[in-house]
Design a protein around this motif. Sequence first.
Motif, PDB file in Angstrom:
ATOM      1  N   ASP A  20       0.849  -1.187   0.000  1.00  0.00           N
ATOM      2  CA  ASP A  20       0.000   0.000   0.000  1.00  0.00           C
ATOM      3  C   ASP A  20       0.888   1.241   0.000  1.00  0.00           C
ATOM      4  OD1 ASP A  20      -1.909   1.954   0.336  1.00  0.00           O
ATOM      5  OD2 ASP A  20      -2.624   1.244   2.274  1.00  0.00           O
ATOM      6  N   SER A  21       0.706   2.103  -0.980  1.00  0.00           N
ATOM      7  CA  SER A  21       1.569   3.283  -1.110  1.00  0.00           C
ATOM      8  C   SER A  21       1.427   4.233   0.085  1.00  0.00           C
ATOM      9  CB  SER A  21       1.276   4.024  -2.416  1.00  0.00           C
ATOM     10  OG  SER A  21      -0.060   4.486  -2.432  1.00  0.00           O
ATOM     11  N   GLN A  22       0.249   4.295   0.679  1.00  0.00           N
ATOM     12  CA  GLN A  22       0.054   5.146   1.858  1.00  0.00           C
ATOM     13  C   GLN A  22       0.890   4.625   3.033  1.00  0.00           C
ATOM     14  OE1 GLN A  22      -4.021   5.432   3.156  1.00  0.00           O
ATOM     15  NE2 GLN A  22      -3.552   6.945   4.731  1.00  0.00           N
ATOM     16  N   ASP A  23       0.938   3.301   3.203  1.00  0.00           N
ATOM     17  CA  ASP A  23       1.751   2.706   4.268  1.00  0.00           C
ATOM     18  C   ASP A  23       3.239   2.943   4.005  1.00  0.00           C
ATOM     19  OD1 ASP A  23      -0.550   1.809   5.471  1.00  0.00           O
ATOM     20  OD2 ASP A  23      -0.350  -0.257   4.755  1.00  0.00           O
ATOM     21  N   LYS A  64      -2.333   1.708  11.148  1.00  0.00           N
ATOM     22  CA  LYS A  64      -3.308   1.067  10.259  1.00  0.00           C
ATOM     23  C   LYS A  64      -4.425   0.421  11.082  1.00  0.00           C
ATOM     24  CE  LYS A  64      -3.193  -1.739   6.127  1.00  0.00           C
ATOM     25  NZ  LYS A  64      -2.325  -2.475   5.212  1.00  0.00           N
TER      26      LYS A  64
END
Length: 139
Positions: A20-23, A64
Amino acid sequence: MAIEAATALSAPNWSTMFPDSQDAAEAGDQWRAVMADLQAAGTLADANGHTVIRLVEFRVQYRKAARHVAEHGTILTSKRAKVGQWNPFWSAMQQADARIVVLESKLGLDPVSRGKTTKVARGKKVSRAADAYLKPASE
């Protein structure tokens, strides 16, 4: 998943660790924050690299899980079951928090252990006979 080697001075490729790019972006932010804290405390060392990586991973997992708990609550209800059940993300959040506390303590980032940690010993420059011959051209 391939994990690239990293030292305390070079950040790993977070996109290989977090699909996940946000992570991955959050991991990069956390890495920079922890490294800045270690630098300011004078405890930045290559030996801490893997501990910092684990700390960042747990911080990302905690955030998360916390987002999921904030959205869905600590108790989940289903249409079929009349009894609610604990949100598994709540347990993941608690476990990540426990690991974060331990790792921050090991790195001397929490207030209690900050005074106990010692600065990284830097070797003193020893003067050698060759230094007289190798002076910079500006002198």
